[in-house]
Design a protein around this motif. Sequence first.
Motif, PDB file in Angstrom:
ATOM      1  N   ILE A 422     -10.693   7.999  -2.801  1.00  0.00           N
ATOM      2  CA  ILE A 422      -9.541   7.679  -2.301  1.00  0.00           C
ATOM      3  C   ILE A 422      -9.698   6.150  -1.532  1.00  0.00           C
ATOM      4  O   ILE A 422      -8.696   5.321  -1.528  1.00  0.00           O
ATOM      5  N   ASP A 425      -9.906   3.410  -3.709  1.00  0.00           N
ATOM      6  CA  ASP A 425      -8.548   2.894  -4.640  1.00  0.00           C
ATOM      7  C   ASP A 425      -7.366   2.436  -3.723  1.00  0.00           C
ATOM      8  O   ASP A 425      -6.577   1.702  -3.921  1.00  0.00           O
ATOM      9  N   LEU A 426      -7.427   3.373  -2.510  1.00  0.00           N
ATOM     10  CA  LEU A 426      -6.035   3.152  -1.823  1.00  0.00           C
ATOM     11  C   LEU A 426      -6.143   2.528  -0.571  1.00  0.00           C
ATOM     12  O   LEU A 426      -5.327   2.024   0.009  1.00  0.00           O
ATOM     13  N   GLY A 427      -7.364   2.895   0.385  1.00  0.00           N
ATOM     14  CA  GLY A 427      -7.679   2.427   1.344  1.00  0.00           C
ATOM     15  C   GLY A 427      -7.997   3.462   2.693  1.00  0.00           C
ATOM     16  O   GLY A 427      -7.299   4.543   2.706  1.00  0.00           O
ATOM     17  N   GLN A 430      -4.250   4.392   4.222  1.00  0.00           N
ATOM     18  CA  GLN A 430      -3.594   5.332   3.332  1.00  0.00           C
ATOM     19  C   GLN A 430      -4.042   6.651   3.355  1.00  0.00           C
ATOM     20  O   GLN A 430      -3.176   7.731   3.260  1.00  0.00           O
ATOM     21  N   LEU A 431      -5.214   6.937   3.439  1.00  0.00           N
ATOM     22  CA  LEU A 431      -5.619   8.195   3.413  1.00  0.00           C
ATOM     23  C   LEU A 431      -5.339   9.009   4.631  1.00  0.00           C
ATOM     24  O   LEU A 431      -4.820  10.147   4.413  1.00  0.00           O
TER      25      LEU A 431
END
Length: 517
Positions: A422, A425-427, A430-431
């Motif tokens: 995660i 992919d998102l940072g 964001q997590l």
Amino acid sequence: MEPEGRTEGHATNLAQSAASKLSQMSERTKQLVVQDPERQKRIILVIVCTALLLDNMLYMVIVPIIPDYLEGLQNAADRAQAALPHTNSTNSTIHKLPKGNFDLQIGVLFASKAILQLLVNPLSGPFIDRVGYDIPLFIGLNVMFLSTIIFAFAENYWTLFLARSMQGLGSAFADTSGIALIADRYTVDTERSKALGIALAFISFGSLVAPPFGGVLYQFAGKRVPFLILAVICLADGILCLTVLKPFSNRERENMPVGTPMYKLMIDPYIAVVAGALTICNIPLAFLEPTIANWMEDTMHASQWEIGMTWFPAFFPHVLGVYLTVKLAAKYPHLQWFYGAIGMVFIGASSCTVPACKNFGELMIPLCGICFGIAFVDTALLPTLGFLVDVRHVSVYGSVYAIADISYCVAYALGPVAAGQIVHDLGFVQLNLGMGLANVLYAPALLLLKNVTKMKPSYSERNMLLEDGPTGLYDTIKMEQREKKRKGLCTTIDENGIETFAQRSHSEEESSGGEYA
């Protein structure tokens, strides 16, 4: 020769006399422990808390040890292959780890304990309900002991994987039966909340003190020492369990009522809400543990000691949260759901502020907030599970606390495997925002528990059986005890195992309360 014979005979008699006195003292001590319920409860609490402490120390002690140790094996394998390019690597005693999959293998190794525990819990819960709490606790301690020994002497990835998986198997029995045993022995709600709060404090202490404990001993004494220390403590706890609980001679629960099947507990809406809250509130901790070290190195250039001490200060607010929840629950027991909701809001707000921290000192604040909130949720909702089983089902606790353990394992099985992906992919930001939002949005669901304390355990399945007449040995015994209480008699067991009757005082009869002690 004759004086020598007399001396030998006198010495033999003294030895026999001393052995007899020691045996009598041991028997008196055992009788004192068994006959004094309060003392027995305290000893049981010590046994369970030690087991939980060991399990969580073993869970976290590998964090500073195993990645470095496996990296050392990787480098040794590379050097060995470079020195002997024509030697078949499969014949080498050093097992090489594929470079590209190193991080994934570490994540799978860390998650294997929770994954196996997640798979075994649906079986361990009904098993505990069937055989009682002491035998599964003893089995779990033995498996954890073997796992710790394997950790100490493991020299390749797959042996470490076996040890980690065995720990999950032992935890599925020891953790669930231990918590269920506390709920079974502490029947008063305030006492149960306090006892479970103490157990949670030991869980927290084990999780947070283990990384610095393992890191220091690994650096100065080698890989085996921290595991051998934990193995010795585990062995001592197993011996104490064997001598106090006597798991293979105590057959009290053979004729206890059959517990509610786990699938029926899972579809109970109140239990489902609690299980969901336990999963959601532990996700931030489970997902930050494998990702926060790299983030600290990248954003604040943290040193190794700062990374190793990241979670240790959070132990103190966790204990404070446990203490406050126990005190508040004793004074305002009808607000347990509210304490859990407050905890989830704390977790959500703290998780959202983690990415904004610029240095080690700032980072301590949200991490302490997360652990403080988790303490509120766990301490409020774990006793609520026991209360729900008491008022809505049969008072047998193995399956319901297996559901609680499954809730924790879902978070800790996903964390090491999914968190890194995660972040990639998102940072990291964001997590944390996603985890914080999930906690805040779930908090209102605990409103469903608002009227739980108004439920009354009017007629359980067991009482209905007795009203309709005894249908089994357990119910027949309870019916006889009810008649003796009405006649003012109480039952005692003398030292020869013979049941005797004694007149019961009026005050004692009044103080006994309900039908089931």
